[in-house]
Write a protein that holds these residues in place. Sequence first.
Motif, PDB file in Angstrom:
ATOM      1  N   MET A  35       0.836  -1.204   0.000  1.00 45.63           N
ATOM      2  CA  MET A  35       0.000   0.000   0.000  1.00 45.63           C
ATOM      3  C   MET A  35       0.870   1.253   0.000  1.00 45.63           C
ATOM      4  N   GLU A  38      -1.515   4.685  -5.820  1.00 49.93           N
ATOM      5  CA  GLU A  38      -2.050   3.386  -6.224  1.00 49.93           C
ATOM      6  C   GLU A  38      -1.998   3.191  -7.740  1.00 49.93           C
ATOM      7  N   LEU A  77      -3.511  -3.396  -2.869  1.00 48.80           N
ATOM      8  CA  LEU A  77      -2.924  -2.064  -2.987  1.00 48.80           C
ATOM      9  C   LEU A  77      -3.601  -1.033  -2.093  1.00 48.80           C
ATOM     10  N   GLU A  78      -4.766  -1.366  -1.536  1.00 49.47           N
ATOM     11  CA  GLU A  78      -5.507  -0.403  -0.718  1.00 49.47           C
ATOM     12  C   GLU A  78      -6.093  -1.107   0.497  1.00 49.47           C
ATOM     13  N   TYR A 131      -0.110   0.163  -9.762  1.00 49.16           N
ATOM     14  CA  TYR A 131      -0.775  -0.693 -10.748  1.00 49.16           C
ATOM     15  C   TYR A 131      -0.021  -0.663 -12.079  1.00 49.16           C
ATOM     16  N   GLU A 142       0.137   4.796  -0.308  1.00 53.22           N
ATOM     17  CA  GLU A 142      -1.006   5.706  -0.269  1.00 53.22           C
ATOM     18  C   GLU A 142      -0.812   6.906  -1.188  1.00 53.22           C
TER      19      GLU A 142
END
Length: 331
Positions: free
Chosen positions: A10, A15, A77-78, A19, A12
Amino acid sequence: MTRYFKYVAMNEGNEDWMYEELQNGRARFGWSGPGSNLRKIKAKDIENRSREEKVIWRYTQFLIQRLELGDRLVVQLERPLRKFLIVEVTGDYKSTDPKQKDFNHYVECRLITDDFINVESKAVSQSLRHHLSKRGQYYLIYDQDAQAELEKISQQAILKDKTFYENNQNDRSTEFEINRMNEDTLQRTYESISQKWPSAYFEKFVADLINSTYGMEVFNQGDTKQGWDLTMRILDPMDHKSLLHDDVPVQCKNYQGDVIGTRPIDDLERCTANSDSPIVYLFILGNLTEQFNKEFNERLEIQKNKRYVEWKIVGQNQIAQMYLNSINFQR
C-alpha cells in the motif's frame, strides 16, 4: 501445487503508479527507502549492518529468501481489502534504490488477472475472503481450499472466462454483506480490547471473560512464575456442574500487529513442565504469523513425545466473539 502469497503493498496516494508498475512487470514492496537494497544488506555481516538495515532485512528478506519463480502473489494495494490482483513471479528480486523515497524493492512478475478481482463479488467465496483478510504484510496461504480457489480464478482469468467476468461484476447477496459486517465487528472489537487492556491488565480481562463464559470458571489467579497467569476449571457443557478439567494453566498475551518472537511458546513449555494438566490454554491478541505457527506446531510435537498434552490457542477473533457473547448474556 502453485504457492500463493498474500502481498500487501500500500503506497497511499500512488495506487495508480503501483498498478502501472505491475503492468510493466514489477511488483513493488515497501520498507525500501534509500539504502535498502537487500543484496547489499545481505552481503554485510550482521554485526556490520545498521539498525535501519536490520529492520529492513527483518521485514522484507522474504523477497530474496522466500519467493521463487512460479509463485503467485495476491496483491492488495488499498485498505480495507475490497479488490486484489494476482501476479506470477517471473524473475528475481531487484531494487531501484536510491531512486524512490520508498518502494524501491520489486520482484519481476506478470499479471495473471488484468482486471481487479472484487472481493464482494460472486467470483470470490466467503471462505477465500476470510483467508485474504488476515493481518500481515505478506504470508503464505496454507488453506488448500483457498489455494484451489485462487488457482481456479487464475485459470479463468487466463482463459478470459465470460461467466467469471460476469460474476466479478455482480455483488453477493445480503447474507454476504452481513458476514462482512460481522467480520468487521470482530476486528473492531479485538482492536479495541488490545488498546484498552494493555499487557499489564489483559490477565484481568481474560479472567472476567472466562467467568462470563458458560462451562468455564477461574480457579486461581495470579502469576506463579511457572508459565501461567491463571488457572481455570472446565465444566461439562451439558450440566455446567460436572468437572471435566481442573486447574488448567492459562497464559495471556496482548500483541498489536504480528506476534514477533517465541515468548508465548516458551511459556507454554514452562506450563507443560510445571503442571500435570493435559491441556494448556493461550489467550492471545495479535496476528499469528506463519513463522509462529510453524514453531508452535514443531515444539508441541516435541512435548507430545514426552507426555500427552494439548496446547489450545484462543485467538483474537474468538476472544472478540466471547466478549460479544458475554455482553449479550449480561443483558
